[in-house]
Scaffold this motif. Structure first.
Motif, PDB file in Angstrom:
ATOM      1  N   ARG A  73       0.811  -1.217   0.000  1.00 42.05           N
ATOM      2  CA  ARG A  73       0.000   0.000   0.000  1.00 42.05           C
ATOM      3  C   ARG A  73       0.847   1.271   0.000  1.00 42.05           C
ATOM      4  N   PHE A  81      -4.824  -8.590 -11.797  1.00 39.14           N
ATOM      5  CA  PHE A  81      -4.419  -9.980 -11.662  1.00 39.14           C
ATOM      6  C   PHE A  81      -4.932 -10.831 -12.820  1.00 39.14           C
ATOM      7  N   TYR A  87     -13.446  -8.579  -5.774  1.00 40.03           N
ATOM      8  CA  TYR A  87     -14.020  -8.968  -4.491  1.00 40.03           C
ATOM      9  C   TYR A  87     -15.416  -9.487  -4.754  1.00 40.03           C
ATOM     10  N   THR A  89     -17.982 -10.386  -3.098  1.00 41.05           N
ATOM     11  CA  THR A  89     -19.183  -9.972  -2.362  1.00 41.05           C
ATOM     12  C   THR A  89     -19.521  -8.499  -2.580  1.00 41.05           C
ATOM     13  N   PHE A  98     -12.847   0.489  -3.671  1.00 38.24           N
ATOM     14  CA  PHE A  98     -12.281  -0.078  -2.444  1.00 38.24           C
ATOM     15  C   PHE A  98     -10.924   0.517  -2.071  1.00 38.24           C
ATOM     16  N   GLY A  99     -10.084   0.717  -3.090  1.00 38.70           N
ATOM     17  CA  GLY A  99      -8.762   1.270  -2.823  1.00 38.70           C
ATOM     18  C   GLY A  99      -8.838   2.691  -2.265  1.00 38.70           C
ATOM     19  N   ALA A 102      -9.927   2.545   1.306  1.00 39.09           N
ATOM     20  CA  ALA A 102      -8.787   2.214   2.165  1.00 39.09           C
ATOM     21  C   ALA A 102      -7.974   3.462   2.498  1.00 39.09           C
ATOM     22  N   ARG A 150      -7.055   4.789  -8.823  1.00 38.40           N
ATOM     23  CA  ARG A 150      -6.146   5.267  -7.771  1.00 38.40           C
ATOM     24  C   ARG A 150      -5.032   6.128  -8.312  1.00 38.40           C
TER      25      ARG A 150
ATOM     26  N   ALA C 181      -5.091  -8.480  -3.901  1.00 39.20           N
ATOM     27  CA  ALA C 181      -5.599  -7.242  -4.485  1.00 39.20           C
ATOM     28  C   ALA C 181      -5.854  -6.218  -3.387  1.00 39.20           C
ATOM     29  N   ALA C 182      -6.374  -6.690  -2.249  1.00 37.10           N
ATOM     30  CA  ALA C 182      -6.659  -5.769  -1.156  1.00 37.10           C
ATOM     31  C   ALA C 182      -5.380  -5.178  -0.591  1.00 37.10           C
ATOM     32  N   ARG C 183      -4.321  -6.001  -0.544  1.00 40.95           N
ATOM     33  CA  ARG C 183      -3.034  -5.467  -0.060  1.00 40.95           C
ATOM     34  C   ARG C 183      -2.538  -4.378  -0.987  1.00 40.95           C
ATOM     35  N   ASP C 185      -4.382  -2.649  -2.967  1.00 39.99           N
ATOM     36  CA  ASP C 185      -5.309  -1.526  -2.857  1.00 39.99           C
ATOM     37  C   ASP C 185      -5.088  -0.725  -1.578  1.00 39.99           C
ATOM     38  N   GLY C 186      -4.249  -1.271  -0.684  1.00 34.97           N
ATOM     39  CA  GLY C 186      -3.893  -0.517   0.504  1.00 34.97           C
ATOM     40  C   GLY C 186      -4.825  -0.714   1.682  1.00 34.97           C
ATOM     41  N   ALA C 187      -5.617  -1.797   1.657  1.00 35.16           N
ATOM     42  CA  ALA C 187      -6.543  -2.013   2.761  1.00 35.16           C
ATOM     43  C   ALA C 187      -5.792  -2.532   3.977  1.00 35.16           C
ATOM     44  N   GLY C 188      -6.115  -1.991   5.141  1.00 40.50           N
ATOM     45  CA  GLY C 188      -5.497  -2.453   6.378  1.00 40.50           C
ATOM     46  C   GLY C 188      -6.159  -3.729   6.846  1.00 40.50           C
ATOM     47  N   ARG C 189      -5.684  -4.216   8.019  1.00 41.93           N
ATOM     48  CA  ARG C 189      -6.152  -5.486   8.535  1.00 41.93           C
ATOM     49  C   ARG C 189      -7.662  -5.497   8.758  1.00 41.93           C
ATOM     50  N   LEU C 191     -10.073  -3.432   7.667  1.00 40.60           N
ATOM     51  CA  LEU C 191     -10.881  -3.238   6.460  1.00 40.60           C
ATOM     52  C   LEU C 191     -10.911  -4.524   5.635  1.00 40.60           C
ATOM     53  N   THR C 192      -9.760  -5.192   5.538  1.00 39.59           N
ATOM     54  CA  THR C 192      -9.716  -6.463   4.805  1.00 39.59           C
ATOM     55  C   THR C 192     -10.643  -7.477   5.451  1.00 39.59           C
ATOM     56  N   SER C 195     -14.521  -6.162   5.162  1.00 40.00           N
ATOM     57  CA  SER C 195     -15.186  -6.049   3.861  1.00 40.00           C
ATOM     58  C   SER C 195     -14.817  -7.148   2.876  1.00 40.00           C
ATOM     59  N   ILE C 196     -13.846  -8.002   3.224  1.00 40.02           N
ATOM     60  CA  ILE C 196     -13.533  -9.091   2.303  1.00 40.02           C
ATOM     61  C   ILE C 196     -13.704 -10.456   2.975  1.00 40.02           C
ATOM     62  N   PRO C 199     -17.555 -11.062   4.530  1.00 41.29           N
ATOM     63  CA  PRO C 199     -18.608 -11.312   3.525  1.00 41.29           C
ATOM     64  C   PRO C 199     -18.386 -12.597   2.733  1.00 41.29           C
TER      65      PRO C 199
END
Lengths: 355, 274, 283
Positions: A73, A81, A87, A89, A98-99, A102, A150, C181-183, C185-189, C191-192, C195-196, C199
Motif C-alpha cells: 500500500r 491480476f 471482491y 461480495t 475499495f482502494g 482504504a 487510484r 488485491a486488497a493489499r 489496494d492498501g486495505a489495512g487489517r 478493512l480487509t 469487507s472481504i 462477507p
C-alpha cells in the motif's frame, strides 16, 4: 513520474533461485512487457515489485525511493491480476472504490471518481452488479478500473488477458494500449504470449530461468536476438536451428553443406545457426552472390489460409521449416525435391557455451 | 523483512491466545488422567498433585466391573449400525449425487439428520416395548440408525460429487452395466469417503446417551449409560469414573483424528463451498 | 424401474421404517391421552395436549432456558471459533498440531464431558473452584444463578471446535487473489477482514450457525449428567422436559405434543436464519 529500478534482485524459495540477480531500469511512462516461458520468474518479478513477495536480496526503487521493505500500500502501485481478483461480495462500484475507501477518502469523492472511471471504461450501467453477474471482458474492465481509479505511479498487469477468448483479447489489448497512451503511467505487463508482447510493448524483457536474456524494442528482439533462447522463443513458427562448427576460411560447416559468412569466431568453435522460416525462399534461377542453394524434399504442407507452413528435409536428416505465401504454394509439391536458398545475411550465429 | 512493532505485538497476542486455548482443552484430560491413577484414598482432593501412581482404579474397572461388557455392547452396536448405514446409504448417496430429480431428496436427508431425537424416541420406545425389544441390542441399533444413516448418506453425497462422471461412463463403455460400474469402479474410488463416513457414524453411535439411556437395561447397557451411572460423588468412586471416562474418550479421539481431513467435506456435504 | 430408484430403495425402506413411521406415530400420539401407566386405556383428546403444554409453566420455562442456552452458547462459540480460526491460519509452524489438539473436544462422548466438568467445577472437590478460592473468588458454579451459564460454558468447551473446523475449512477455500488485491489496494487489517473475509465467509458462517444451533436445541447430556434440571428448574431444557414428561411421568401424549412444538419452533428458526442472512439486494 514512475521510474522503476531493480538492482541485483534475488528471490529464492529454499534452495531454488526464482530470480537470480536481476538488474533492470524501467523508464517513466514506458510500456514494458516481461515475456518468457512459464516458470521463468516474470510473475515473481512483478509480485516482488508489488510487494506481495519479499525479496531475498537486492533492492527495488520507484522514482529513486527505495521501496524494497515497504508494504504494497505504501508503494503507489496498482495491479491487475490474471483472474481479476475481484471482491466477489462487492458490487462493481464497491470494487472500484475499495482502494479509495482504504485511503479513507470521503464517500462523495469516491463516488465521483468511480463514476469517472466507469464512464471511461463503459461500466456505468454495470455499477450495481456483482462480479459473478459479469462476462469475462466486463470483469477485466472492472479490474482495470480498480487499478486506474487510484492514479498510481506504476501499473502492474499479471497475464491479464490469458483468460479471455481470442476476439476479446484483441479488443482488451487495444483498450489497455489506449489507456496507457491517455494516462501515461509506467506500465509493466507480464505475459507468455509473444504476439501480445510484440504488439503492445515499448520494450520487451525476455526472461528465462530467473535471468534476463535480452531487453529491447520488439524490432530488436525479433531481428537481432542476442541469445539462442531469445531467437528460439520469439517467432512463430519458430526459428530453424542447425548444429555446426567453424571450419577454415570462416566457413560454417553445417549438415546441409558449407556456408561462407563473415564471422569473428575461432576455428573449431561449435555453433548453432538459425534462420527464420520466412527467410527460406525458393532458389531463384538467376543466382545472387550471397545465396546458398540447398536441395531438400518437401515432407509436409500445412495450409493456414493466407500462408502455409512447409516442412522439408535435407538428405543429411536436417529438417527445415518455411513459411510460404498462399499464391506461391503451387510451387511446392509433397514428396518432390526442390532447391531453396538461404541468404547469408539472414543467418543468426550463436556460439555454443560449453558447460 | 523488518517486522513492525504492531505486527510483532499482534503475533505475540495471537500466539498467547492459542496457547491459552490449548491449555483449556488439555487441562481437563490431564486432571482426569491424574485422578484415574490416584490411589482411591486420595480421590477428590484438588490440592494433591504429587502422589505414588496407582493402577488400582484401572484394575477395578477392567476386572471387577461391568464396564468391559458395556464397551463390548457399545462397540457391537456402533459397528452393526455403521454397516447397515453404509449398505443402505452408499447406493442412495450415489443416486442423489448422479441423477436428476433428487435435489429435494438431498435436503430431506439433511432434514432427517436435523430431526430432534425427542420426536422419535416416544414412538420408538412404544414400538420396541410392544415387540419386547427394550433392553436389546437390536432396539438400540434401530434407534441409532435414525441419526447415523442420514449422516452417513449426507457425508457420502459430497464424496460421490467429487468423482468425475467420466469414470463410470468409461466403465459402461468398457462393457459394464451401470450397477457394476457403481460397485466395481465408483465404490473403490470413494473408499476413503466410505471409511470416513463409517468412522464418523461409529463415533456418533458410540457417543449417544439419549436413546441408549431409555432403550437399554442391564444386558445391553452401553458405555455412556454406564458412565452416567457414576453419579454418586463419593471419593472412592471418583477414580473409577475417571477411568471410565478415559476409556470412553480415547478410542473416539484416535478414530476421529484418522478422519480429520475428510470431516469438512462430510459435514458440509459439498454445501460449504463459496 | 430406472436404476436410480433401485439404488435409493434400501434407504427409502429403512428411513420409512425407522423415521417416517415413528414420526407419523408421534403425530397420532400427540392427539391421544396416552399414559404408560394406563396403556390399555388410550383416548383421543384432539389438541388438548397442545393446549396443556402451551400453558404449562414448566414447558415455557424449559423453552426459555433452551433459547437462552442456544443463543448464548452458539454466539460465544461463533466468536471464539472464528477468532481461533483466524489465529491458527496465520500460524507459521505447528499449524496441524495445534489444530488437532483444539479440535479434540468435539469428538468426545458428551456425557463424559458433562461428568468431567461436574467434577472439575464441583465446589467441594473440584480443582477450579479450589484454586479460584485462593484468589478470593468464590463461585457456586452449579448454584441457581450460575448453573445455566456453566452449562453454556461446557457446551462452548465441547463445540467451539466444531465452529473452528468449519471456519478453518472456509478460510482455506477462499480464493487468495482478492486478499492480494486488497493489499495492493492498501486495505489495512480491519478493512480487509470486515469487507472481504467476513462477507466471503458468510455462507460458511450461516451453515455452521444452523448446524450448531439445531444441535444445541437437543442439549440433554450435560443437564442429565450435572444438574438434572436443577437447582429448581433453572437448567431444565426442552429435551430434558420431554424426557421427564414421557419417561418419568409416563405422559406420552403430552411429551409427543411438546416434541412437535419443538420441531415447529426449530423450523421457524431455520427459516428465519436463512431469511435474515440472505445476501442483501442492492438498490
Amino acid at each position: 513520474m514512475g521510474q522503476v529500478d531493480f538492482k541485483n534482485l534475488r528471490k529464492s524459495f529454499g534452495s531454488t533461485n526464482i530470480i537470480d540477480g536481476l538488474n533492470l531500469e524501467i523508464h517513466n511512462s514506458e510500456f514494458l512487457v516481461l515475456l518468457g516461458p512459464s516458470g521463468c520468474g516474470k510473475s515473481t518479478t512483478l509480485r516482488l515489485l508489488a510487494g506481495l513477495e519479499s525479496v531475498s536480496s537486492g533492492t527495488i526503487s520507484i522514482d529513486g525511493c527505495d521501496v524494497t521493505e515497504l508494504e504494497p500500500r505504501d508503494r503507489d502501485i496498482a495491479m491487475v491480476f490474471q483472474n481479476y481478483a475481484l471482491y466477489p461480495t462487492m458490487t462493481v462500484e464497491q470494487n472500484i472504490g475499495f482502494g479509495l475507501k482504504a485511503k479513507k477518502m470521503s464517500p462523495k469523492l469516491i463516488k465521483e471518481k468511480v463514476n469517472e472511471v466507469a464512464d471511461l471504461l463503459g461500466l456505468t450501467h454495470l455499477l450495481n452488479r456483482k462480479p459473478n453477474a459479469l462476462s469475462g471482458g466486463q470483469q477485466q474492465r472492472v479490474a482495470i478500473g480498480r487499478a486506474i481509479v487510484r492514479k498510481p505511479k506504476v501499473f502492474l498487469f499479471d497475464e491479464p488477458l490469458s483468460n479471455l477468448d481470442a476476439n476479446l483479447r484483441l479488443e482488451m489489448r487495444a483498450e489497455i494500449m489506449k489507456l496507457h497512451r491517455e494516462l501515461g503511467a509506467t506500465t509493466i505487463f507480464v505475459t507468455h504470449d509473444q504476439e501480445e508482447a510484440m504488439a503492445m510493448a515499448d520494450r520487451i524483457v525476455i526472461m528465462d530461468k530467473g535471468l534476463i536474456e535480452q531487453v529491447g524494442t520488439p524490432t530488436e528482439i525479433y531481428f537481432q536476438p542476442k541469445t539462442r533462447m531469445v531467437a528460439g522463443f520469439i517467432g512463430n513458427p519458430s526459428m530453424n536451428f542447425m548444429k555446426g562448427e567453424i571450419s577454415k576460411n570462416s566457413e560454417l560447416k553445417l549438415p546441409i553443406g558449407n556456408i561462407k559468412v563473415n564471422t569473428i569466431l575461432n576455428l573449431g568453435q561449435h555453433i548453432d545457426v538459425g534462420i527464420r522460416p520466412e527467410k527460406i525462399k525458393l532458389a531463384d534461377p538467376k543466382r545472387k552472390p550471397n545465396e546458398n542453394i540447398v536441395r531438400v524434399m518437401v515432407t509436409n504442407i500445412e495450409l493456414l489460409g493466407p500462408r502455409a507452413i512447409v516442412k522439408m528435409e535435407h538428405e543429411s536428416g536436417q529438417v527445415l521449416t518455411s513459411v510460404v505465401d498462399h499464391d506461391e504454394i503451387g510451387k511446392y509439391e509433397l514428396g518432390t525435391n526442390i532447391s531453396i536458398s538461404l541468404a547469408s545475411n539472414a543467418l543468426h550465429i550463436f556460439p555454443k557455451i560449453k558447460d | 523483512m523488518i517486522v513492525s512493532f504492531e505486527n510483532r505485538l499482534s503475533r505475540f497476542l495471537g500466539t498467547t491466545a492459542i496457547f491459552i486455548a490449548i491449555i483449556l482443552v488439555l487441562f481437563p484430560f490431564l486432571w482426569i488422567f491424574l485422578e484415574s491413577i490416584k490411589p482411591p484414598s486420595l480421590g477428590g482432593r484438588p490440592d494433591i498433585w504429587r502422589f505414588e501412581p496407582s493402577w488400582e482404579n484401572w484394575h477395578e474397572i477392567v476386572f471387577n466391573s461391568n464396564v468391559p461388557l458395556n464397551i463390548l455392547n457399545s462397540f457391537f452396536i456402533a459397528l452393526i449400525t455403521v454397516v447397515i448405514s453404509l449398505i443402505c446409504g452408499a447406493p442412495a448417496a450415489y443416486a442423489f449425487s448422479r441423477f436428476r430429480g433428487f435435489q429435494g431428496a438431498r435436503y430431506s436427508i439433511l432434514a432427517a439428520e436435523m430431526m430432534p431425537p425427542a420426536i422419535l424416541i416416544l414412538p420408538l420406545f412404544l414400538l420396541l416395548y410392544k415387540l419386547e425389544l427394550i433392553d436389546s441390542r437390536v432396539g438400540v441399533i434401530t434407534a441409532h440408525l435414525t441419526f447415523v444413516v442420514p449422516v452417513v448418506a449426507w457425508f457420502l453425497i459430497g464424496f460421490f460429487d467429487e468423482v468425475p462422471k467420466d469414470l463410470e461412463d468409461q466403465a459402461m463403455i468398457d462393457g459394464y452395466t451401470r450397477f457394476q460400474a457403481f460397485y466395481k469402479v465408483i465404490l473403490p474410488a470413494v473408499r476413503p469417503g466410505l471409511a470416513a463416513a463409517g468412522i464418523f457414524g461409529f463415533v456418533l453411535s458410540w457417543n449417544d446417551l439419549f436413546y441408549s439411556l431409555l432403550l437399554t437395561g442391564a444386558e445391553s447397557r452401553t458405555l455412556p449409560v454406564a458412565i452416567a451411572g457414576f453419579w454418586t460423588f463419593r471419593g472412592i468412586e471418583l477414580g473409577k469414573m475417571a477411568v471410565a471416562i478415559l476409556i470412553a474418550v480415547i478410542p473416539v479421539l484416535i478414530l476421529s483424528y484418522s478422519i480429520q481431513k475428510h470431516l469438512i467435506r462430510g459435514i458440509g456435504g459439498s454445501g460449504v463451498k463459496y | 424401474m430406472h436404476i436410480k430408484y433401485k439404488l435409493i430403495l434400501p434407504l427409502v425402506f429403512l428411513l420409512s421404517g425407522i423415521m417416517l413411521y415413528p414420526f407419523i406415530f408421534s403425530l397420532w400420539l400427540s392427539l391421544q391421552d396416552y399414559r404408560l401407566t394406563r396403556i390399555n386405556d388410550v383416548q383421543f383428546v384432539g389438541f388438548e395436549n397442545f393446549g396443556f403444554i402451551a400453558t404449562d409453566q414448566s414447558f415455557l420455562n424449559a423453552m426459555g432456558n433452551t433459547i437462552s442456552f442456544v443463543a448464548s452458547a452458539v454466539i460465544i462459540e461463533l466468536i471464539f471459533g472464528l477468532s481461533l480460526a483466524l489465529l491458527i491460519q496465520k500460524l507459521l509452524i505447528f499449524r496441524g498440531f495445534v489444530r488437532s489438539i483444539l479440535l479434540a473436544p468435539m469428538f468426545i462422548t458428551p456425557i463424559a464431558v458433562g461428568l468431567m466438568f461436574r467434577f472439575l467445577l464441583n465446589s467441594e472437590i473440584g480443582i477450579i473452584p479450589f484454586y479460584l478460592l485462593r484468589f478470593g473468588v468464590s463461585l457456586d458454579w452449579f448454584g441457581p444463578e450460575l448453573a445455566l451459564f456453566s452449562i453454556v460454558l461446557i457446551d462452548v468447551w465441547q463445540w467451539t471446535p466444531f465452529m473452528l473446523l468449519m471456519f478453518l475449512a472456509g478460510l482455506e477455500a477462499l480464493p487468495k487473489t482478492p486478499f492480494e488485491a486488497a493489499r495492493v489496494d492498501g486495505a489495512g487489517r480491519w478493512l480487509t477482514f470486515s469487507s472481504i473475509t467476513l462477507p466471503m465467509l458468510r455462507p460458511v458462517i450461516v451453515v455452521a450457525l444452523i448446524i450448531r444451533a439445531l444441535d444445541a436445541f437437543k442439549v440433554f447430556e450435560y443437564v442429565f449428567a450435572i444438574t438434572r434440571g436443577g437447582p429448581g428448574n433453572s437448567t431444565e431444557t426442552i429435551m430434558y422436559y420431554i424426557y421427564q414428561t414421557g419417561f418419568r411421568f409416563f405422559r406420552m401424549g403430552e411429551a409427543a405434543a411438546a416434541s412437535i412444538l419443538l420441531i415447529i419452533f426449530i423450523l421457524v428458526f431455520v427459516i428465519l436464519i436463512v431469511y435474515l442472512s440472505r445476501p442483501k439486494v442492492i438498490k
